[in-house]
Design an enzyme around this catalytic site. Structure first.
Site, PDB file in Angstrom:
ATOM      1  N   ALA A  56       0.883  -1.174   0.000  1.00  0.00           N
ATOM      2  CA  ALA A  56       0.000   0.000   0.000  1.00  0.00           C
ATOM      3  C   ALA A  56       0.917   1.218   0.000  1.00  0.00           C
ATOM      4  O   ALA A  56       1.771   1.354   0.883  1.00  0.00           O
ATOM      5  CB  ALA A  56      -0.895  -0.013   1.234  1.00  0.00           C
ATOM      6  N   VAL A  82       4.387  -1.395   3.476  1.00  0.00           N
ATOM      7  CA  VAL A  82       4.293   0.026   3.110  1.00  0.00           C
ATOM      8  C   VAL A  82       5.201   0.293   1.907  1.00  0.00           C
ATOM      9  O   VAL A  82       6.373  -0.081   1.905  1.00  0.00           O
ATOM     10  CB  VAL A  82       4.681   0.929   4.299  1.00  0.00           C
ATOM     11  CG1 VAL A  82       4.667   2.396   3.873  1.00  0.00           C
ATOM     12  CG2 VAL A  82       3.737   0.699   5.481  1.00  0.00           C
ATOM     13  N   LYS A  83       4.622   0.937   0.898  1.00  0.00           N
ATOM     14  CA  LYS A  83       5.386   1.210  -0.334  1.00  0.00           C
ATOM     15  C   LYS A  83       5.755   2.691  -0.359  1.00  0.00           C
ATOM     16  O   LYS A  83       4.889   3.550  -0.147  1.00  0.00           O
ATOM     17  CB  LYS A  83       4.502   0.851  -1.525  1.00  0.00           C
ATOM     18  CG  LYS A  83       5.202   0.592  -2.828  1.00  0.00           C
ATOM     19  CD  LYS A  83       4.142   0.054  -3.815  1.00  0.00           C
ATOM     20  CE  LYS A  83       4.693  -0.276  -5.153  1.00  0.00           C
ATOM     21  NZ  LYS A  83       3.611  -0.611  -6.094  1.00  0.00           N
ATOM     22  N   VAL A  84       7.028   2.951  -0.591  1.00  0.00           N
ATOM     23  CA  VAL A  84       7.506   4.340  -0.632  1.00  0.00           C
ATOM     24  C   VAL A  84       8.293   4.547  -1.931  1.00  0.00           C
ATOM     25  O   VAL A  84       8.931   3.617  -2.419  1.00  0.00           O
ATOM     26  CB  VAL A  84       8.404   4.689   0.588  1.00  0.00           C
ATOM     27  CG1 VAL A  84       7.667   4.507   1.904  1.00  0.00           C
ATOM     28  CG2 VAL A  84       9.693   3.880   0.582  1.00  0.00           C
TER      29      VAL A  84
END
Ligand code: G3P
Length: 218
Positions: A56, A82-84
């Site tokens: 996400a 968590v996607k950054v």
């Protein structure tokens, strides 16, 4: 090799889970927009049916904002990753979240140097975009070969190579030959991998011959 599905369409994910083809899911802001759904709801629903990490993506661009969004997203379900983006703030956020034990996927990677930085920041996954490199006349698969080779030189790097922006079965097959850990696949590419005209033709011939025998197995 792990298969992630690159979509926010729950029906597609569910049918591919039933087929045993889903080890995880990746989403991005464009895929969430395409789904037309509220992000927190669709991510929760995907997490409930997915037997692995669900990426996400944050949408803030500064460190404080990314960290706050990442902390919010990881509370949605235990399997949220968590996607950054691969920016300075993104790498800083990656480091902070990884130190707390959160899985982080660093996305929008287009060079081996960027992949080294993501590994040093503690990313669980690095997402090199092969299709978008091909689109500008570069060789996406060369990037995968470089990152796989570099990471293999340093066993202390725990980051997995997650091949993204896959457009067709050849991308997947080449990624597998290079030993990439994960491929994230649009549902239509999984179907392209499955289908072959000679399989259809062969099955039709077998069934026609079987009919002539007048037998039934049960
Ligand atoms: O999830 C990110 C990536 O797979 C995007 O693919 O086709 O939009 O370049 P594409």
């Amino acid at each position: 090799m792990k298969f992630f599905v690159d979509t926010a369409e729950v029906a597609d994910i569910r049918s591919l889970v039933e087929l045993g083809m889903v080890d995880g899911v990746t989403t991005n802001p464009s895929l969430i927009a395409k789904s037309g759904r509220k992000m927190s709801e669709v991510i929760a629903e995907i997490c409930a049916i997915t037997p692995g990490p669900v990426s996400a993506e944050v949408t803030a661009t500064d460190f404080d904002g990314m960290l706050a969004e990442g902390r919010y997203l990881r509370e949605i379900a235990p399997n949220v990753c968590v996607k950054v983006p691969l920016t300075e703030a993104g790498l800083r956020t990656c480091k902070a979240l990884a130190e707390d034990g959160t899985l982080v996927n660093v996305t929008l990677c287009f060079s081996p140097g960027q992949a080294i930085l993501a590994a040093k920041a503690g990313a669980a996954f690095i997402s090199p975009f092969v299709g978008r490199l091909d689109d500008i006349g570069q060789d996406g698969m060369e990037l995968i070969a470089d990152i796989v080779q570099i990471y293999a030189n340093y066993p202390q790097f725990k980051t997995e190579v997650l091949v993204a922006s896959i457009r067709h079965p050849i991308h997947l097959i080449q990624s597998a030959k290079l030993g990439a850990h994960v491929a994230t696949l649009p549902p239509n590419v999984i179907r392209q991998l499955l289908n072959h005209p000679l399989t259809d033709k062969g099955l039709a011939a077998f069934l026609a011959d079987w009919k002539k025998t007048g037998q039934s197995i049960l």
